[in-house]
Write a protein that holds these residues in place. Sequence first.
Motif, PDB file in Angstrom:
ATOM      1  N   ALA A  76       0.828  -1.204   0.000  1.00 47.34           N
ATOM      2  CA  ALA A  76       0.000   0.000   0.000  1.00 47.34           C
ATOM      3  C   ALA A  76       0.861   1.252   0.000  1.00 47.34           C
ATOM      4  O   ALA A  76       0.565   2.231  -0.710  1.00 47.34           O
ATOM      5  CB  ALA A  76      -0.936  -0.002   1.213  1.00 47.34           C
ATOM      6  N   PHE A  77       1.934   1.228   0.768  1.00 43.17           N
ATOM      7  CA  PHE A  77       2.850   2.367   0.836  1.00 43.17           C
ATOM      8  C   PHE A  77       3.458   2.642  -0.537  1.00 43.17           C
ATOM      9  O   PHE A  77       3.583   3.803  -0.956  1.00 43.17           O
ATOM     10  CB  PHE A  77       3.953   2.062   1.859  1.00 43.17           C
ATOM     11  CG  PHE A  77       4.607   3.277   2.436  1.00 43.17           C
ATOM     12  CD1 PHE A  77       4.052   3.956   3.503  1.00 43.17           C
ATOM     13  CD2 PHE A  77       5.793   3.752   1.903  1.00 43.17           C
ATOM     14  CE1 PHE A  77       4.656   5.088   4.035  1.00 43.17           C
ATOM     15  CE2 PHE A  77       6.412   4.870   2.427  1.00 43.17           C
ATOM     16  CZ  PHE A  77       5.845   5.544   3.496  1.00 43.17           C
ATOM     17  N   VAL A  78       3.834   1.601  -1.252  1.00 44.20           N
ATOM     18  CA  VAL A  78       4.429   1.762  -2.580  1.00 44.20           C
ATOM     19  C   VAL A  78       3.400   2.283  -3.583  1.00 44.20           C
ATOM     20  O   VAL A  78       3.694   3.169  -4.398  1.00 44.20           O
ATOM     21  CB  VAL A  78       5.028   0.423  -3.048  1.00 44.20           C
ATOM     22  CG1 VAL A  78       5.470   0.507  -4.511  1.00 44.20           C
ATOM     23  CG2 VAL A  78       6.211   0.034  -2.168  1.00 44.20           C
ATOM     24  N   VAL A  79       2.185   1.743  -3.546  1.00 46.54           N
ATOM     25  CA  VAL A  79       1.137   2.196  -4.461  1.00 46.54           C
ATOM     26  C   VAL A  79       0.847   3.681  -4.253  1.00 46.54           C
ATOM     27  O   VAL A  79       0.747   4.465  -5.211  1.00 46.54           O
ATOM     28  CB  VAL A  79      -0.143   1.356  -4.273  1.00 46.54           C
ATOM     29  CG1 VAL A  79      -1.320   1.985  -5.016  1.00 46.54           C
ATOM     30  CG2 VAL A  79       0.089  -0.066  -4.768  1.00 46.54           C
ATOM     31  N   VAL A  80       0.727   4.080  -2.996  1.00 44.05           N
ATOM     32  CA  VAL A  80       0.459   5.488  -2.693  1.00 44.05           C
ATOM     33  C   VAL A  80       1.633   6.363  -3.134  1.00 44.05           C
ATOM     34  O   VAL A  80       1.449   7.466  -3.655  1.00 44.05           O
ATOM     35  CB  VAL A  80       0.157   5.664  -1.194  1.00 44.05           C
ATOM     36  CG1 VAL A  80       0.020   7.138  -0.837  1.00 44.05           C
ATOM     37  CG2 VAL A  80      -1.101   4.905  -0.821  1.00 44.05           C
ATOM     38  N   GLY A  81       2.855   5.879  -2.941  1.00 41.81           N
ATOM     39  CA  GLY A  81       4.016   6.629  -3.400  1.00 41.81           C
ATOM     40  C   GLY A  81       4.016   6.837  -4.898  1.00 41.81           C
ATOM     41  O   GLY A  81       4.397   7.911  -5.389  1.00 41.81           O
ATOM     42  N   ALA A  82       3.575   5.830  -5.654  1.00 40.27           N
ATOM     43  CA  ALA A  82       3.524   5.950  -7.112  1.00 40.27           C
ATOM     44  C   ALA A  82       2.514   7.012  -7.545  1.00 40.27           C
ATOM     45  O   ALA A  82       2.825   7.882  -8.374  1.00 40.27           O
ATOM     46  CB  ALA A  82       3.168   4.596  -7.729  1.00 40.27           C
ATOM     47  N   PHE A  83       1.313   6.976  -6.992  1.00 39.09           N
ATOM     48  CA  PHE A  83       0.302   7.958  -7.383  1.00 39.09           C
ATOM     49  C   PHE A  83       0.669   9.360  -6.893  1.00 39.09           C
ATOM     50  O   PHE A  83       0.369  10.347  -7.560  1.00 39.09           O
ATOM     51  CB  PHE A  83      -1.066   7.537  -6.845  1.00 39.09           C
ATOM     52  CG  PHE A  83      -1.714   6.438  -7.634  1.00 39.09           C
ATOM     53  CD1 PHE A  83      -2.332   6.700  -8.842  1.00 39.09           C
ATOM     54  CD2 PHE A  83      -1.690   5.130  -7.173  1.00 39.09           C
ATOM     55  CE1 PHE A  83      -2.922   5.686  -9.572  1.00 39.09           C
ATOM     56  CE2 PHE A  83      -2.274   4.111  -7.894  1.00 39.09           C
ATOM     57  CZ  PHE A  83      -2.899   4.380  -9.106  1.00 39.09           C
ATOM     58  N   SER A  84       1.314   9.448  -5.734  1.00 37.54           N
ATOM     59  CA  SER A  84       1.774  10.754  -5.249  1.00 37.54           C
ATOM     60  C   SER A  84       2.843  11.313  -6.174  1.00 37.54           C
ATOM     61  O   SER A  84       2.875  12.518  -6.460  1.00 37.54           O
ATOM     62  CB  SER A  84       2.314  10.624  -3.820  1.00 37.54           C
ATOM     63  OG  SER A  84       1.325  10.143  -2.937  1.00 37.54           O
ATOM     64  N   GLY A  85       3.751  10.449  -6.649  1.00 35.85           N
ATOM     65  CA  GLY A  85       4.756  10.894  -7.606  1.00 35.85           C
ATOM     66  C   GLY A  85       4.138  11.395  -8.897  1.00 35.85           C
ATOM     67  O   GLY A  85       4.605  12.388  -9.480  1.00 35.85           O
ATOM     68  N   LEU A  86       3.086  10.741  -9.366  1.00 33.19           N
ATOM     69  CA  LEU A  86       2.394  11.201 -10.566  1.00 33.19           C
ATOM     70  C   LEU A  86       1.790  12.580 -10.344  1.00 33.19           C
ATOM     71  O   LEU A  86       1.872  13.453 -11.219  1.00 33.19           O
ATOM     72  CB  LEU A  86       1.297  10.198 -10.937  1.00 33.19           C
ATOM     73  CG  LEU A  86       0.420  10.559 -12.134  1.00 33.19           C
ATOM     74  CD1 LEU A  86       1.249  10.725 -13.404  1.00 33.19           C
ATOM     75  CD2 LEU A  86      -0.677   9.510 -12.341  1.00 33.19           C
ATOM     76  N   ALA A  87       1.177  12.803  -9.176  1.00 37.26           N
ATOM     77  CA  ALA A  87       0.611  14.126  -8.874  1.00 37.26           C
ATOM     78  C   ALA A  87       1.708  15.189  -8.847  1.00 37.26           C
ATOM     79  O   ALA A  87       1.511  16.310  -9.343  1.00 37.26           O
ATOM     80  CB  ALA A  87      -0.122  14.079  -7.530  1.00 37.26           C
TER      81      ALA A  87
END
Length: 480
Positions: free
Chosen positions: A231-242
């Motif tokens: 979950a931490f990695v998934v959130v990091g990916a979408f945060s990086g996209l933002a």
Amino acid sequence: MASVQDSIRGEAVPLRWATVRDPMLWAFLAALVLLFWLPELVLGMGWAKFWIQFATQVFIWSLFAVSFNLLMGYTGMVSFGQAAYLGIGGYTAGLLLKNIAGLSFWVGLAAAPVGGALAALVIGYFCVRRTHIYFAILTLAFGHIVYLIAFKWYDFTGGDNGLIGIPVPDWITEPTFANYYKFVLVITVAAIYLLWRIVNSPFGKALTAIRENPERADFIGIPVDRYRLYAFVVVGAFSGLAGALIMVNDRSVYPDLAHWTQSTQVLLMVLLGGVYTFFGPIVGALLLRTMDADITQNYPEIWQLFLGGVLVLILFGLPGGIVGFILQRDVGSGDDRATRLAKALGEFRRKSWMFFLGSLLFTSFFAILHQPEAWLMPRARTFVAWALPTWGIVPCALLQLAVVGGILWLLLRRADRFERVNGVLLLALPIGVLALNVWLGTPLSGLLIVLLWAIFALYSLAQADFRQAYGIGRAAGEEG
């Protein structure tokens, strides 16, 4: 396509058809189509281009908030350093596009979520093994390390000067911001829909189980630490996209993007909209960005005071956030029909009064804030100017409290008295108040509160229990 007989026989429906049949997919596509032409509407009406930029920022922060809520609301981990991945995504895309000549813009953009995910994988390995306050402090510490690296490493990140002049395609930088708006809209809608699928997948349900009871989840075979890291990695990916989307707008990226204050912003958005709801963070992002535009530009000295006051009201009055408050239902599955109807009507009465009083408070506050000289004296556009030419904001608010409050009391006293006609009146009342405040020139932040009241009324009237109350309300034994 799988037939009804296939379903009866227990045969699995192909995934591609299940996706096509997903009503939420069509809802997202409908939202995309409706919002796609917003720039043409803004320009056609002669409004300022600011509103195109404003809507774009709301979409980006909505993506950031929804992804953050996967960590906080669905997994039960509160991170105070989530802005680190926002900054890492911006710097990843910016550094690649600026330093590698001829690199495709799309490759640089795609690298942002990869960079955010890799950073989250490394940092999350150390953080997810701790819980509660220890996890929060660790994320804050790592987030501050990322900020200091960006702030001090002049040779690589540009230090406090940031990266300036990052090349982006010309079609994105056209003067009206319409192309950039549509570019962000398509990406954010697709990303938020993907998050919706993740939340409603078996993986998302496992995260919810971990949030509710990690010991029991571990007992039934769910690898708790591993799923938390995922979950931490998934959130990091979408945060990086933002973060990359913000970089594209500014054509630059600064260390402030990774500062811990950005993490508090997204945390407030989630709390404001609803921490245990999927769409709540979107509402929170819209409200917070709107209040930011309404207050900080003209009254920056009271912005923090106002924001703190709103947060206190939300935490005490609406602990589940605005969307959580709307969706909350106190109807047990074991209740009989009369009890269910009585509870539904009782909840609707209580929430209607809270929305009415809240909308009156906020519309009056914002009106006074924008025209402080008009407490008792008339404004540029007075309330019923032809009849009450000398009334100011406070007298108008008291008149609205008496008239609208009286009408609402009559409608709610016996919600089943006028059957379906009463339902139409209950929906028309907040819409009428919204139209009144538009005519009075109430700032946008106040109008949004009234709009939420109208959405709440529409949502409640669409519920089966509440619809039944009109046809068989008297069978519920509901007293006025």
